[in-house]
Design a protein around this motif. Structure first.
Motif, mmCIF file in Angstrom:
data_model
loop_
_atom_site.group_PDB
_atom_site.id
_atom_site.type_symbol
_atom_site.label_atom_id
_atom_site.label_comp_id
_atom_site.label_asym_id
_atom_site.label_seq_id
_atom_site.Cartn_x
_atom_site.Cartn_y
_atom_site.Cartn_z
ATOM 1 N N ASP A 187 0.855 -1.181 0.000
ATOM 2 C CA ASP A 187 0.000 0.000 0.000
ATOM 3 C C ASP A 187 0.895 1.236 0.000
ATOM 4 N N ILE A 188 0.626 2.144 -0.941
ATOM 5 C CA ILE A 188 1.461 3.338 -1.105
ATOM 6 C C ILE A 188 0.672 4.583 -0.722
ATOM 7 N N ILE A 189 1.298 5.438 0.060
ATOM 8 C CA ILE A 189 0.735 6.765 0.331
ATOM 9 C C ILE A 189 1.729 7.781 -0.223
ATOM 10 N N ILE A 190 1.327 8.489 -1.253
ATOM 11 C CA ILE A 190 2.194 9.542 -1.791
ATOM 12 C C ILE A 190 2.022 10.772 -0.893
ATOM 13 N N VAL A 191 3.135 11.296 -0.397
ATOM 14 C CA VAL A 191 3.077 12.474 0.479
ATOM 15 C C VAL A 191 3.588 13.675 -0.316
ATOM 16 N N GLU A 192 2.695 14.623 -0.573
ATOM 17 C CA GLU A 192 3.010 15.746 -1.462
ATOM 18 C C GLU A 192 2.749 17.064 -0.732
ATOM 19 N N ASP A 193 3.483 18.095 -1.124
ATOM 20 C CA ASP A 193 3.271 19.411 -0.495
ATOM 21 C C ASP A 193 2.013 20.076 -1.045
ATOM 22 N N ILE A 194 1.884 20.101 -2.369
ATOM 23 C CA ILE A 194 0.759 20.816 -2.961
ATOM 24 C C ILE A 194 0.417 20.231 -4.318
ATOM 25 N N ILE A 195 -0.867 20.122 -4.593
ATOM 26 C CA ILE A 195 -1.314 19.702 -5.917
ATOM 27 C C ILE A 195 -1.868 20.923 -6.631
ATOM 28 N N ASP A 196 -1.283 21.196 -7.769
ATOM 29 C CA ASP A 196 -1.608 22.405 -8.524
ATOM 30 C C ASP A 196 -2.350 21.957 -9.791
ATOM 31 N N THR A 197 -1.669 21.727 -10.891
ATOM 32 C CA THR A 197 -2.353 21.217 -12.089
ATOM 33 C C THR A 197 -2.657 19.724 -11.968
ATOM 34 N N GLY A 198 -1.932 19.044 -11.072
ATOM 35 C CA GLY A 198 -2.103 17.598 -10.921
ATOM 36 C C GLY A 198 -1.189 16.792 -11.825
ATOM 37 N N THR A 199 -0.363 17.464 -12.619
ATOM 38 C CA THR A 199 0.508 16.778 -13.589
ATOM 39 C C THR A 199 1.461 15.795 -12.907
ATOM 40 N N THR A 200 2.084 16.235 -11.822
ATOM 41 C CA THR A 200 3.069 15.388 -11.140
ATOM 42 C C THR A 200 2.417 14.087 -10.677
ATOM 43 N N MET A 201 1.277 14.198 -10.000
ATOM 44 C CA MET A 201 0.596 13.013 -9.464
ATOM 45 C C MET A 201 0.043 12.138 -10.587
ATOM 46 N N HIS A 202 -0.476 12.785 -11.618
ATOM 47 C CA HIS A 202 -1.057 12.057 -12.741
ATOM 48 C C HIS A 202 0.004 11.193 -13.437
ATOM 49 N N ASN A 203 1.235 11.661 -13.458
ATOM 50 C CA ASN A 203 2.335 10.899 -14.059
ATOM 51 C C ASN A 203 2.889 9.832 -13.122
ATOM 52 N N LEU A 204 2.861 10.109 -11.840
ATOM 53 C CA LEU A 204 3.478 9.198 -10.875
ATOM 54 C C LEU A 204 2.616 7.969 -10.599
ATOM 55 N N ILE A 205 1.306 8.160 -10.478
ATOM 56 C CA ILE A 205 0.432 7.067 -10.048
ATOM 57 C C ILE A 205 0.525 5.840 -10.984
ATOM 58 N N PRO A 206 0.468 6.008 -12.317
ATOM 59 C CA PRO A 206 0.605 4.822 -13.178
ATOM 60 C C PRO A 206 1.953 4.112 -13.020
ATOM 61 N N LYS A 207 3.023 4.866 -12.751
ATOM 62 C CA LYS A 207 4.341 4.230 -12.539
ATOM 63 C C LYS A 207 4.293 3.305 -11.325
ATOM 64 N N LEU A 208 3.607 3.745 -10.275
ATOM 65 C CA LEU A 208 3.533 2.940 -9.053
ATOM 66 C C LEU A 208 2.631 1.725 -9.269
ATOM 67 N N THR A 209 1.566 1.937 -10.009
ATOM 68 C CA THR A 209 0.645 0.836 -10.292
ATOM 69 C C THR A 209 1.333 -0.225 -11.158
ATOM 70 N N GLU A 210 2.124 0.232 -12.160
ATOM 71 C CA GLU A 210 2.874 -0.700 -13.021
ATOM 72 C C GLU A 210 3.858 -1.546 -12.227
ATOM 73 N N LYS A 211 4.406 -0.958 -11.158
ATOM 74 C CA LYS A 211 5.365 -1.703 -10.327
ATOM 75 C C LYS A 211 4.666 -2.631 -9.346
ATOM 76 N N GLY A 212 3.343 -2.728 -9.439
ATOM 77 C CA GLY A 212 2.616 -3.744 -8.671
ATOM 78 C C GLY A 212 2.084 -3.301 -7.321
ATOM 79 N N ALA A 213 2.013 -1.989 -7.084
ATOM 80 C CA ALA A 213 1.465 -1.521 -5.806
ATOM 81 C C ALA A 213 0.048 -2.056 -5.613
ATOM 82 N N ARG A 214 -0.280 -2.418 -4.374
ATOM 83 C CA ARG A 214 -1.630 -2.928 -4.094
ATOM 84 C C ARG A 214 -2.634 -1.781 -4.113
ATOM 85 N N SER A 215 -2.229 -0.634 -3.548
ATOM 86 C CA SER A 215 -3.097 0.549 -3.561
ATOM 87 C C SER A 215 -2.212 1.780 -3.578
ATOM 88 N N VAL A 216 -2.721 2.854 -4.150
ATOM 89 C CA VAL A 216 -1.989 4.131 -4.190
ATOM 90 C C VAL A 216 -2.960 5.240 -3.817
#
Ligand code: IMP
Ligand code: MG
Length: 176
Positions: A95-124
């Protein structure tokens, strides 16, 4: 008021209010993650202070990893995200919890989440200190958010303007 390079900033969120909101967010994580041993992926540089304060309230076992991406130059997002430091832990079935300072356009998170899912994370899930809902441009579900703010540029408590201002314990907003 504080001045960083060419900009003036005025007080926006006092450190006592930040502390209350961080503690409240930690309580939600305590309720949801006990017994799951999640990995907290803290996004450098901005989330270092939030991460340090957040984990001191957590009462479940967890591991911490740091990752680094870059999308901002000065006060503008570039729209592209570069991976500067990647993950070293095996995240398969975790189980992954991404800890971020601020979400603005969401670009950073939108790019990161699929990378974590591809690596087999159970939840993000995302735990962010701040979010500017008015600037969000990506479909993103943010389960844990301590505070929502208007579309304004801020510094302090880990957030910078051109590298400066991360050290302030309160948050300041730019004066136009
Ligand atoms: P996004 O990818 O557009 O959501 O941008 C997220 C990143 O931009 C955050 O992790 C911050 O590093 C940076 N950022 C966004 N808004 C601000 C701000 O108001 N002050 C400082 N940095 C910001
Ligand atoms: Mg950041």
């Amino acid at each position: 008021m504080i001045t960083i390079k060419d900009k003036h900033f005025e007080p926006f969120i006092h450190h006592e209010q930040i502390a209350e909101k961080v503690a409240a967010l930690a309580e939600k994580l305590n309720t949801d993650y006990t017994g799951r041993n999640p990995i907290l992926v803290s996004i450098l540089n901005g989330a270092f202070m939030f991460t340090a304060d957040l984990v001191r309230h957590l009462n479940f076992d967890h591991e911490i990893q740091f990752a680094k991406f870059s999308s901002y130059e000065g006060m503008e997002t570039t729209g592209k995200v570069k991976e500067l430091i990647g993950l070293s832990l095996d995240i398969k079935d975790r189980d992954i919890i991404i800890v971020e300072d601020i979400i603005d356009t969401g670009t950073t998170m939108h790019n990161l989440i699929p990378k974590l899912t591809e690596k087999g994370a159970r939840s993000v899930e995302i735990a962010t200190l701040l979010m500017k809902p008015g600037k969000l441009q990506m479909p993103l579900s943010v389960k844990y958010c301590a505070m929502e703010i208007p579309n304004e540029f801020i510094v302090g408590y880990g957030l910078d303007y051109d590298g400066i201002g991360r050290n302030y314990k309160s948050i300041y907003v730019v004066k136009e």
